[in-house]
Design a protein around this motif. Sequence first.
Motif, mmCIF file in Angstrom:
data_model
loop_
_atom_site.group_PDB
_atom_site.id
_atom_site.type_symbol
_atom_site.label_atom_id
_atom_site.label_comp_id
_atom_site.label_asym_id
_atom_site.label_seq_id
_atom_site.Cartn_x
_atom_site.Cartn_y
_atom_site.Cartn_z
ATOM 1 N N UNK A 26 0.814 -1.205 0.000
ATOM 2 C CA UNK A 26 0.000 0.000 0.000
ATOM 3 C C UNK A 26 0.849 1.257 0.000
ATOM 4 N N UNK A 27 0.352 2.330 -0.658
ATOM 5 C CA UNK A 27 1.123 3.564 -0.791
ATOM 6 C C UNK A 27 0.257 4.786 -0.501
ATOM 7 N N UNK A 28 0.944 5.905 -0.236
ATOM 8 C CA UNK A 28 0.280 7.206 -0.154
ATOM 9 C C UNK A 28 1.267 8.280 -0.580
ATOM 10 N N UNK A 29 0.755 9.457 -0.925
ATOM 11 C CA UNK A 29 1.562 10.563 -1.439
ATOM 12 C C UNK A 29 1.530 11.711 -0.445
ATOM 13 N N UNK A 30 2.655 12.448 -0.340
ATOM 14 C CA UNK A 30 2.672 13.621 0.539
ATOM 15 C C UNK A 30 2.826 14.908 -0.264
ATOM 16 N N UNK A 31 2.797 16.033 0.445
ATOM 17 C CA UNK A 31 2.794 17.354 -0.190
ATOM 18 C C UNK A 31 4.114 17.702 -0.853
ATOM 19 N N UNK A 43 -4.474 12.611 10.372
ATOM 20 C CA UNK A 43 -4.339 13.399 11.587
ATOM 21 C C UNK A 43 -4.735 14.845 11.352
ATOM 22 N N UNK A 44 -4.724 15.626 12.406
ATOM 23 C CA UNK A 44 -5.209 17.010 12.349
ATOM 24 C C UNK A 44 -4.471 17.834 11.304
ATOM 25 N N UNK A 45 -3.165 17.636 11.171
ATOM 26 C CA UNK A 45 -2.373 18.399 10.211
ATOM 27 C C UNK A 45 -1.953 17.566 9.012
ATOM 28 N N UNK A 46 -2.434 16.340 8.937
ATOM 29 C CA UNK A 46 -2.101 15.481 7.819
ATOM 30 C C UNK A 46 -0.704 14.910 7.861
ATOM 31 N N UNK A 47 -0.011 15.050 8.999
ATOM 32 C CA UNK A 47 1.388 14.625 9.088
ATOM 33 C C UNK A 47 1.596 13.418 9.999
ATOM 34 N N UNK A 48 0.509 12.758 10.378
ATOM 35 C CA UNK A 48 0.631 11.493 11.101
ATOM 36 C C UNK A 48 0.646 10.366 10.093
ATOM 37 N N UNK A 49 1.700 9.552 10.132
ATOM 38 C CA UNK A 49 1.803 8.401 9.243
ATOM 39 C C UNK A 49 1.260 7.175 9.970
ATOM 40 N N UNK A 50 0.181 6.618 9.438
ATOM 41 C CA UNK A 50 -0.429 5.409 9.977
ATOM 42 C C UNK A 50 0.093 4.220 9.178
ATOM 43 N N UNK A 51 0.644 3.232 9.869
ATOM 44 C CA UNK A 51 1.200 2.047 9.218
ATOM 45 C C UNK A 51 0.464 0.812 9.711
ATOM 46 N N UNK A 52 -0.073 0.032 8.778
ATOM 47 C CA UNK A 52 -0.821 -1.180 9.097
ATOM 48 C C UNK A 52 0.128 -2.364 8.954
ATOM 49 N N UNK A 53 0.341 -3.088 10.043
ATOM 50 C CA UNK A 53 1.360 -4.148 10.062
ATOM 51 C C UNK A 53 0.790 -5.441 10.638
ATOM 52 N N UNK A 77 5.393 12.391 10.330
ATOM 53 C CA UNK A 77 5.967 12.464 8.990
ATOM 54 C C UNK A 77 6.457 13.882 8.700
ATOM 55 N N UNK A 78 7.414 14.032 7.792
ATOM 56 C CA UNK A 78 7.958 15.365 7.499
ATOM 57 C C UNK A 78 7.067 16.232 6.625
ATOM 58 N N UNK A 79 6.119 15.630 5.904
ATOM 59 C CA UNK A 79 5.235 16.398 5.010
ATOM 60 C C UNK A 79 3.818 15.852 5.117
ATOM 61 N N UNK A 80 2.852 16.735 4.895
ATOM 62 C CA UNK A 80 1.452 16.375 5.078
ATOM 63 C C UNK A 80 0.912 15.572 3.896
ATOM 64 N N UNK A 81 -0.253 15.010 4.111
ATOM 65 C CA UNK A 81 -0.939 14.231 3.083
ATOM 66 C C UNK A 81 -1.271 15.091 1.888
ATOM 67 N N UNK A 82 -1.265 14.455 0.710
ATOM 68 C CA UNK A 82 -1.667 15.128 -0.528
ATOM 69 C C UNK A 82 -2.216 14.083 -1.480
ATOM 70 N N UNK A 83 -2.982 14.529 -2.447
ATOM 71 C CA UNK A 83 -3.505 13.606 -3.443
ATOM 72 C C UNK A 83 -4.590 12.701 -2.888
#
Length: 281
Positions: A193-198, A238-248, A273-279
């Motif tokens: 699984x993947x996600x993109x940041x700002x 997360x509130x600022x989009x910078x919490x990285x949730x990892x499913x393991x 995380x160093x950058x917020x969620x995007x996309x």
Amino acid sequence: MSSQQALQPEVQTLVNGIAMGESPRWHQGRLWFADWGAQQIVAVDVSGRSEVMIETHLDLPFSIDWLPDGRLLMVAGRESLVLRQEADGTVVTHADLRSVSELGWNEIVVDRHGRAYVNGGPGVIAVVTPDGSARQVADNIAFPNGMAITQDGRTLIIAESHGRRLTAFDIDADGSLSHRRVWADLGNGCPDGICIDADNAVWYGDVPNKRCVRVREGGDVLQTITLDRGCFACMLGGAEGKTLFMVATEWRGMENASAVASERTGKIVIAEAPAAAAGRP
């Protein structure tokens, strides 16, 4: 690969006792995910309080995303269907993928126009238009897994687990995919699984290497978070989009999936995380 990596952040456990988690999505202030082993769709807040949102009949794999109007889509992988939950809670068929392939389906991502991209089968990607019609738009994907769409809505990135790469396509005006190219060669990485940041970087979960990795286009590794079990997917929120949730989950192969689910070794861990969620998703 880059030799300049950020230090490993502090990793905290948010939820324990998941049968087998997948397809995490940040939605309306909570992390939603599909618990394949329990046949449930669950939402959890940042304090760790979880709630079962839907009890399903679905066997693994199944995945989730939302239409722009807020209705939930669920990929019924083994049935080769996309289901839709209406505003009143009823579940109906959104699309029948059997005309494209009956070999099963995996992940989903919905674009801003309400088109759903679904992958699986014999290494294909299908697009489902808002009217429910489906057509194949890519093939020869080496075990398709997570997908994400860039913030401008113009590029779809897919994890090719067996190809050990992230592959990008342009999204055309009619929803077709074109200009296929390798977005990042991951070396020994096995992306799920993947996600993109700002910053236009991609995080990917890696099951066999028990880690979550942040890479930029071209393949430079920006950060690696080492875990104690396989990382199936990740999502920023997360509130600022910078919490990285990892499913393991402690994984021992598909032949042992039922046993793994019964042991409930799945968990969700978080890190800053160093950058917020995007996309999307």
